[in-house]
Design a protein around this motif. Structure first.
Motif: not given
Length: 203
Positions: A110-112, A127-131, A133-141, A165-171
């Motif tokens: 990932a690159l931010a 500008r972010a589009a995540y693979p 919608q959740q990381v564990g119980s955390f909502s990416t919004e 990026g392809s891993n939401t946590h990493h992004m």
């Protein structure tokens, strides 16, 4: 000599915010050593704030309790509000700061990028589009919610771009690391700057 004195001034702030939804106590030292003391009901946000603090070389203490039985929204939002208010208060008249910063941070695939203007004009671009919608119980919004409220209350212009990026946590991790590094740079005292870095004479 005046700028040196300004550089030595303590740039820190503490505040409390209590509503029917959250109870927060927060202190921020801009010129810190990367030490965090974080006690919130949102473990993923604890992790992100720890990264932000370490990579920004701030000192940050947060004690927060909220209505997570509903969801994490109010807690995340109100911590963003408090952090923004603390940053604005800690920077004071902003004399001598560099003001601008642009930082790229990779996190594996990932690159931010985070671009900041400590402008006293709150604006947020995201500008972010995540693979997922959740990381564990955390909502990416909630990343957007936190960053927008932080920028609004700090009265900064903040642009956040996740290039890929392809891993939401990493992004998301790359965002918070870049935010810390960019704020560290933008708030740094530049001995060449006389007064505030603006032709208007005020920020």
């Amino acid at each position: 000599m005046e700028n040196n004195n300004e550089a030595q001034a303590v740039r820190q702030a503490g505040l409390s915010r209590k509503t029917n939804e959250t109870d927060i106590k927060l202190t921020l030292a801009v010129d810190g050593s990367g030490v965090s003391e974080l006690e919130t009901d949102v473990p993923f946000l604890n992790h992100m704030l720890d990264l932000f603090t370490k990579h920004g070389q701030f000192d940050l203490s947060v004690q927060a309790r909220g209505d997570i039985d509903i969801d994490d929204h109010h807690t995340v939002e109100d911590i963003g509000i408090c952090l923004g208010q603390a940053l604005r208060e800690a920077l004071g008249d902003k004399k001598g700061i560099k003001r601008y910063a642009s930082v790229f941070i990779p996190m594996d695939e990932a690159l931010a990028q985070v671009v900041i203007d400590i402008s006293n004009r709150p604006h947020f671009e995201y500008r972010a589009a995540y693979p997922s919608q959740q990381v564990g119980s955390f909502s990416t919004e909630l990343v957007h919610e936190f960053l927008w409220k932080f920028a609004l209350e700090a009265r900064i212009t903040l642009h956040v771009i996740v290039h890929y990026g392809s891993n939401t946590h990493h992004m998301i991790e790359a965002i918070f690391k870049a935010l810390g590094r960019a704020l560290d740079e933008a708030t740094r005292i530049d001995p060449r700057v006389k007064g505030v870095p603006s032709t208007k004479g005020v920020l």
